[in-house]
Design a protein around this motif. Structure first.
Motif, short mmCIF file in Angstrom:
data_model
loop_
_atom_site.label_atom_id
_atom_site.label_comp_id
_atom_site.label_asym_id
_atom_site.label_seq_id
_atom_site.Cartn_x
_atom_site.Cartn_y
_atom_site.Cartn_z
N MET A 138 43.54 44.79 29.40
CA MET A 138 42.43 45.82 30.57
C MET A 138 42.00 44.65 31.35
SD MET A 138 39.19 48.35 29.30
CE MET A 138 38.49 46.64 28.66
N ASP A 139 41.96 44.38 32.57
CA ASP A 139 42.38 43.53 33.63
C ASP A 139 42.50 44.01 34.57
OD1 ASP A 139 40.89 40.83 34.51
OD2 ASP A 139 42.37 40.16 32.53
N LEU A 140 41.93 42.92 35.48
CA LEU A 140 42.29 43.31 36.76
C LEU A 140 43.73 42.71 37.41
CD1 LEU A 140 38.97 42.20 39.29
CD2 LEU A 140 39.88 44.56 39.25
N PRO A 141 44.02 43.32 38.84
CA PRO A 141 45.57 42.67 38.93
C PRO A 141 45.45 40.92 39.08
CG PRO A 141 44.59 44.71 40.27
CD PRO A 141 43.97 44.75 39.53
N ARG A 142 46.25 39.95 39.16
CA ARG A 142 45.82 38.55 39.49
C ARG A 142 46.11 38.29 40.73
NH1 ARG A 142 51.32 36.19 37.16
NH2 ARG A 142 50.04 34.07 38.72
N THR A 143 46.63 39.41 41.58
CA THR A 143 46.52 39.37 42.91
C THR A 143 44.93 39.50 43.47
OG1 THR A 143 46.88 41.99 43.17
CG2 THR A 143 48.59 40.15 43.85
N PHE A 144 44.27 39.93 42.90
CA PHE A 144 42.89 40.40 43.11
C PHE A 144 41.44 38.30 43.07
CE2 PHE A 144 38.19 41.35 42.80
CZ PHE A 144 38.28 42.25 43.91
N THR A 145 41.76 38.07 41.48
CA THR A 145 41.57 37.08 41.07
C THR A 145 41.57 36.40 42.16
OG1 THR A 145 43.22 37.13 39.45
CG2 THR A 145 41.25 38.34 38.19
N ILE A 146 43.13 35.96 42.17
CA ILE A 146 43.46 35.28 43.25
C ILE A 146 43.18 35.02 44.72
CG2 ILE A 146 45.66 33.81 44.75
CD1 ILE A 146 47.63 35.02 42.23
N ARG A 147 43.17 35.84 45.50
CA ARG A 147 42.13 35.76 46.33
C ARG A 147 40.63 35.42 46.40
NH1 ARG A 147 43.90 41.69 46.37
NH2 ARG A 147 45.90 41.85 46.94
N GLU A 148 40.19 36.22 45.11
CA GLU A 148 38.63 35.66 44.78
C GLU A 148 38.35 35.09 44.07
OE1 GLU A 148 36.34 38.97 45.24
OE2 GLU A 148 37.98 39.95 47.04
#
Length: 248
Positions: free
Chosen positions: A1-11
């Motif tokens: 359970m986690d956010l997509p990596r793309t989101f955590t890269i952007r922010e």
């Protein structure tokens, strides 16, 4: 359970995961007349800046819940940095089903009403944790201007015009479901710019460090398109704000 990596890269370097800057976040806290000892629940709390800074500035206590392991770790580190780790705690988990074991004075979901299937469902979820007479905070985008075509809607990351209210419609919606709007603080184009433009630098630095990553092509395409997309569409058509509600 986690956010997509793309989101955590952007922010990855964001402390505030929405179009507020530190000044607007402080203005919102001051507008609420928070008192020492008040308890807060923040669903989809991100990197914890709201809860941590308000614990420091207003001496409240509380809990944040977020699905991102990376952001939850940052929130705990921020609590230690601001010396409020004894006042606030952060839970890694699914905020969509989280209800406080004790009623809270302030219940918030800032920019993630998808956890309740939309504004009304998120308000109902927060209501289950809020004491009678407590304050509810909803962070939500709205149309600043009616998008003229499908291209604009898509560039604003929406499926259709009906995905968002215009500002008057959003305020009216709160009333229809039984809530008084008692305060609000709105993002402006400058605070939108600070939120969006910081994503571009985060993405570029990640690309420089990870050229062979499986997401590199996707993130390169996104970075190439994002600045002009923001300038042409998002900063012109998208509004965003935090709306403070009390049940009637």
């Amino acid at each position: 359970m986690d956010l997509p990596r793309t989101f955590t890269i952007r922010e990855s370097e964001h402390r505030i995961h929405n179009p507020f800057d530190e000044r607007k976040l402080a203005d919102l806290g001051a507008a609420l007349h928070l008192k020492p000892g008040m308890r807060m629940l923040d669903l989809a709390s991100g990197s914890g800046e709201m809860l941590c800074s308000w614990a420091r500035d207003h001496r409240l206590t509380g809990t944040g819940v977020d699905v991102s392991t990376a952001f939850t770790a940052k929130a705990r580190a921020r609590a230690a940095e601001l010396d409020v780790a004894e006042q606030v705690s952060f839970v890694h988990g699914d905020a969509s089903g989280y209800v406080s074991s004790e009623p809270v004075d302030v219940a918030a979901c800032i920019g993630a009403t998808w956890i309740g299937g939309g504004v009304a469902g998120t308000i109902e979820l927060l209501r289950r944790s809020l004491r009678p007479g407590g304050l509810m905070l909803i962070g939500e985008p709205f149309w600043r201007k009616t998008p003229p075509d499908r291209e604009t809607v898509t560039a604003c990351h929406m499926g259709s015009r009906d995905d968002l209210f215009a500002l008057p419609g959003l305020v009216a919606h709160f009333g229809r479901i039984g809530y008084d709007q008692v305060e609000m603080v709105l993002a402006d184009q400058d605070s939108w710019d600070r939120y969006a433009a910081a994503q571009w630098l985060n993405t570029r630095r990640w690309l420089d460090q990870n050229p062979e990553d499986e997401l590199a092509a996707q993130m390169r395409a996104e970075l190439t398109a994002a600045p002009l997309q923001h300038i042409l569409y998002q900063r012109e058509y998208l509004g965003w704000g935090v709306f403070v509600l009390m049940a009637r």
